[in-house]
Enzyme design. Structure first.
Site, PDB file in Angstrom:
ATOM      1  N   ASN A 190     -13.543 -16.324 -24.520  1.00  0.00           N
ATOM      2  CA  ASN A 190     -13.692 -14.897 -24.810  1.00  0.00           C
ATOM      3  C   ASN A 190     -15.146 -14.602 -25.190  1.00  0.00           C
ATOM      4  O   ASN A 190     -15.980 -15.501 -25.199  1.00  0.00           O
ATOM      5  CB  ASN A 190     -12.717 -14.483 -25.921  1.00  0.00           C
ATOM      6  CG  ASN A 190     -12.950 -15.289 -27.172  1.00  0.00           C
ATOM      7  OD1 ASN A 190     -13.991 -15.192 -27.808  1.00  0.00           O
ATOM      8  ND2 ASN A 190     -11.993 -16.129 -27.526  1.00  0.00           N
ATOM      9  N   ASP A 247      -5.105 -17.267 -28.027  1.00  0.00           N
ATOM     10  CA  ASP A 247      -3.669 -17.287 -28.320  1.00  0.00           C
ATOM     11  C   ASP A 247      -2.904 -18.146 -27.312  1.00  0.00           C
ATOM     12  O   ASP A 247      -1.765 -18.529 -27.564  1.00  0.00           O
ATOM     13  CB  ASP A 247      -3.113 -15.850 -28.277  1.00  0.00           C
ATOM     14  CG  ASP A 247      -3.607 -15.034 -29.461  1.00  0.00           C
ATOM     15  OD1 ASP A 247      -3.669 -15.585 -30.569  1.00  0.00           O
ATOM     16  OD2 ASP A 247      -3.946 -13.852 -29.269  1.00  0.00           O
ATOM     17  N   PHE A 266      -9.708 -11.831 -39.531  1.00  0.00           N
ATOM     18  CA  PHE A 266     -10.391 -10.759 -38.800  1.00  0.00           C
ATOM     19  C   PHE A 266      -9.407 -10.161 -37.803  1.00  0.00           C
ATOM     20  O   PHE A 266      -8.538 -10.868 -37.287  1.00  0.00           O
ATOM     21  CB  PHE A 266     -11.607 -11.310 -38.034  1.00  0.00           C
ATOM     22  CG  PHE A 266     -12.839 -11.369 -38.880  1.00  0.00           C
ATOM     23  CD1 PHE A 266     -12.970 -12.320 -39.871  1.00  0.00           C
ATOM     24  CD2 PHE A 266     -13.870 -10.452 -38.690  1.00  0.00           C
ATOM     25  CE1 PHE A 266     -14.095 -12.372 -40.672  1.00  0.00           C
ATOM     26  CE2 PHE A 266     -15.003 -10.487 -39.487  1.00  0.00           C
ATOM     27  CZ  PHE A 266     -15.123 -11.451 -40.481  1.00  0.00           C
ATOM     28  N   LYS A 272      -1.316  -7.378 -39.518  1.00  0.00           N
ATOM     29  CA  LYS A 272      -1.708  -8.799 -39.479  1.00  0.00           C
ATOM     30  C   LYS A 272      -1.898  -9.350 -40.883  1.00  0.00           C
ATOM     31  O   LYS A 272      -1.532 -10.491 -41.163  1.00  0.00           O
ATOM     32  CB  LYS A 272      -2.997  -8.980 -38.659  1.00  0.00           C
ATOM     33  CG  LYS A 272      -2.753  -8.801 -37.176  1.00  0.00           C
ATOM     34  CD  LYS A 272      -4.008  -8.860 -36.329  1.00  0.00           C
ATOM     35  CE  LYS A 272      -3.634  -8.539 -34.881  1.00  0.00           C
ATOM     36  NZ  LYS A 272      -4.783  -8.461 -33.988  1.00  0.00           N
TER      37      LYS A 272
HETATM   38  N1  CTP Z   1      -6.162 -16.500 -35.259  1.00  0.00           N
HETATM   39  C1  CTP Z   1      -5.736 -17.767 -35.556  1.00  0.00           C
HETATM   40  N2  CTP Z   1      -5.060 -18.490 -34.601  1.00  0.00           N
HETATM   41  C2  CTP Z   1      -4.797 -17.968 -33.405  1.00  0.00           C
HETATM   42  C3  CTP Z   1      -5.235 -16.664 -33.103  1.00  0.00           C
HETATM   43  C4  CTP Z   1      -5.925 -15.953 -34.064  1.00  0.00           C
HETATM   44  O1  CTP Z   1      -5.970 -18.243 -36.647  1.00  0.00           O
HETATM   45  N3  CTP Z   1      -4.153 -18.692 -32.510  1.00  0.00           N
HETATM   46  C5  CTP Z   1      -6.880 -15.717 -36.308  1.00  0.00           C
HETATM   47  C6  CTP Z   1      -8.250 -15.231 -35.930  1.00  0.00           C
HETATM   48  O2  CTP Z   1      -9.253 -16.137 -36.330  1.00  0.00           O
HETATM   49  C7  CTP Z   1      -8.356 -13.920 -36.708  1.00  0.00           C
HETATM   50  C8  CTP Z   1      -6.939 -13.425 -36.746  1.00  0.00           C
HETATM   51  O3  CTP Z   1      -6.117 -14.569 -36.563  1.00  0.00           O
HETATM   52  O4  CTP Z   1      -8.789 -14.129 -38.027  1.00  0.00           O
HETATM   53  C9  CTP Z   1      -6.663 -12.479 -35.636  1.00  0.00           C
HETATM   54  O5  CTP Z   1      -5.329 -12.154 -35.653  1.00  0.00           O
HETATM   55  P1  CTP Z   1      -4.439 -12.156 -34.327  1.00  0.00           P
HETATM   56  O6  CTP Z   1      -3.167 -11.450 -34.606  1.00  0.00           O
HETATM   57  O7  CTP Z   1      -4.208 -13.508 -33.828  1.00  0.00           O
HETATM   58  O8  CTP Z   1      -5.343 -11.402 -33.381  1.00  0.00           O
HETATM   59  P2  CTP Z   1      -5.266 -11.493 -31.880  1.00  0.00           P
HETATM   60  O9  CTP Z   1      -5.285 -12.901 -31.377  1.00  0.00           O
HETATM   61  O10 CTP Z   1      -6.338 -10.605 -31.404  1.00  0.00           O
HETATM   62  O11 CTP Z   1      -3.780 -10.928 -31.725  1.00  0.00           O
HETATM   63  P3  CTP Z   1      -3.249  -9.818 -30.786  1.00  0.00           P
HETATM   64  O12 CTP Z   1      -3.598 -10.308 -29.451  1.00  0.00           O
HETATM   65  O13 CTP Z   1      -1.808  -9.809 -31.104  1.00  0.00           O
HETATM   66  O14 CTP Z   1      -3.956  -8.565 -31.240  1.00  0.00           O
END
Ligand code: CTP
Length: 400
Positions: free
Chosen positions: A210, A279, A324, A338
């Site tokens: 990303n 994710d 974040f 979140k």
């Molecule tokens: N995060 C994490 N582990 C993951 C994904 C995200 O620890 N596998 C953390 C990121 O570092 C950030 C926060 O979670 O601090 C973001 O939340 P998240 O809900 O995971 O955001 P997105 O991945 O953007 O989720 P969405 O696509 O549902 O918006």
């Protein structure tokens, strides 16, 4: 009078933004500092030395050979006195001289004679700022502990639009204060910061990633360290230099990042997850390069563990967890959700689609939301200033 008894050398080089340094000099005097201005000869074409002399209430140094009263050469007596050298504006020329130890006028000679912190605020046309040699010089200065106030973006005096504008006087003053009077309110605290993107490999050559540059996380790690914390920075691959004097762990995948955090989590006082963790990962990794065919291709993906959710489930009540939320819509609502679902103490929400915010820039616009639902919407700020704001909130939470 935050700067009482501080001796500050204000270096002024020849840039159209030089009028802002008159204001910097004036504000520094108001804060109680003793200001000693050194001007390059090009700077004197833009403003008169007498202006700086009156504002700073001290003689202005223009060359090294006019001093009649002092037995010591002026660059040495000034250097011995100084608590800080700040050069604002710093042209490409003075940046280049300082980075390469060239001393051919008063300011460049003072710059290599000082034994105090140095703060440079570069200002120039954006092509000049992005010139490969200027970039190398700036990189060299950063690596050697010189503090830089990165220029802002906007309409430049030369008519171009882009990066290169001397930062606002308030930003320059804040940085001067933070270098000279650093807060040490995180001494004895262990802070884990994650930064940058993760990479999820498809084959030995391709991966899913990303746009995260890592700058926000690196700014938090550097600021926490400056405030006395013991910092571990766990970073995905970025173009940034690993900061000195902290524990740096390089990772690539979300699984590697998770392991690196869990190894240290139990002894941490606070974890700040600014990394953009993927994710999903490809369900299957091909150990050989995948060859193209005539058929369309789909890549099945599997969910990665949510690191922050796992940490939220296992944290002690005295550990702080900060996440974040990079969003493009329903920002505050999504971030709040979140915060609750991951059991966080704070969440930093940002609208990554806003100008000056999000990825690949030095500034950001964020809101800090706490567990009680209180939301502080901050204006556009440098990532270092945002880091300071986040850490102020961390200190407040520790005090509770
Ligand atoms: N995060 C994490 N582990 C993951 C994904 C995200 O620890 N596998 C953390 C990121 O570092 C950030 C926060 O979670 O601090 C973001 O939340 P998240 O809900 O995971 O955001 P997105 O991945 O953007 O989720 P969405 O696509 O549902 O918006």
């Amino acid at each position: 009078m935050e700067l009482k008894n501080k001796n500050i050398i204000l270096g002024v080089s020849g840039c159209i933004a030089v009028h802002k340094s008159l204001d910097v000099a004036s504000q520094l005097v108001k804060q109680g500092a003793s200001v000693h201005v050194v001007m390059t000869s090009n700077a004197t074409r833009m403003v008169q030395p007498i202006q700086f002399q009156v504002i700073s209430r001290n003689p202005v140094l223009l060359n090294l050979y006019d001093s009649k009263d002092d037995w010591q050469p002026p660059h040495i007596s000034l250097a011995d006195l100084a608590d800080l050298l700040v050069v604002a504006p710093a042209t490409a020329n003075i940046v280049g001289k300082i980075a390469n130890g060239i001393a051919d006028d008063a300011l460049s000679t003072v710059a290599i004679s000082v034994h105090c912190p140095v703060l440079l605020a570069p200002a120039m046309n954006s092509y000049m700022y992005q010139n490969a040699f200027v970039e190398k010089n700036l990189q060299k200065l950063r690596k050697n502990g010189v503090n830089l106030i990165e220029p802002a973006s906007g309409l430049l005096a030369c008519g171009h639009e882009g990066i290169g504008r001397l930062e606002d006087v308030d930003v320059i003053l804040d940085r001067i204060v933070s270098v000279l009077v650093p807060k040490r309110d995180l001494v004895g605290r262990k802070v884990i910061v994650t930064a940058g993107p993760t990479r999820e490999y498809i084959d030995p050559i391709r991966f899913i990633t990303n746009r995260s540059s890592g700058r926000m996380g690196y700014a938090i790690a550097e600021t926490a360290m400056a405030r006395g914390a013991k910092v571990t920075l766990i970073s995905g691959k970025t173009h940034l230099e690993a900061p000195a004097n902290l524990e740096f762990r390089q990772v690539e995948t979300a699984a590697e990042m998770r392991k690196a955090i869990l190894d240290d989590f139990d002894t941490a006082d606070v974890v700040i997850m600014s990394a953009a963790v993927s994710d999903y990962r490809p369900s299957e990794y091909s150990s050989v390069k995948i060859k193209k065919t005539e058929e369309p291709m789909t890549i099945p993906l599997s969910r990665n563990a949510d690191i922050l959710l796992d940490l939220g489930n296992r944290k002690d009540p005295d550990q702080l967890l900060i996440g974040f939320a990079a969003e493009t819509d329903n920002i505050l609502q999504n971030a709040q959700q979140k915060l609750v679902s991951k059991n966080l103490d704070l969440i930093i929400a940002n609208d990554v689609s806003a100008e000056g915010a999000g990825f690949e820039v030095d500034t950001n616009i964020v809101s800090i939301i706490d567990g009680g639902g209180k939301c502080d919407q901050l204006p556009l700020m440098s990532k270092h200033d945002i880091a300071d704001q986040i850490l102020n909130r961390v200190v407040q939470l520790f005090q509770k």
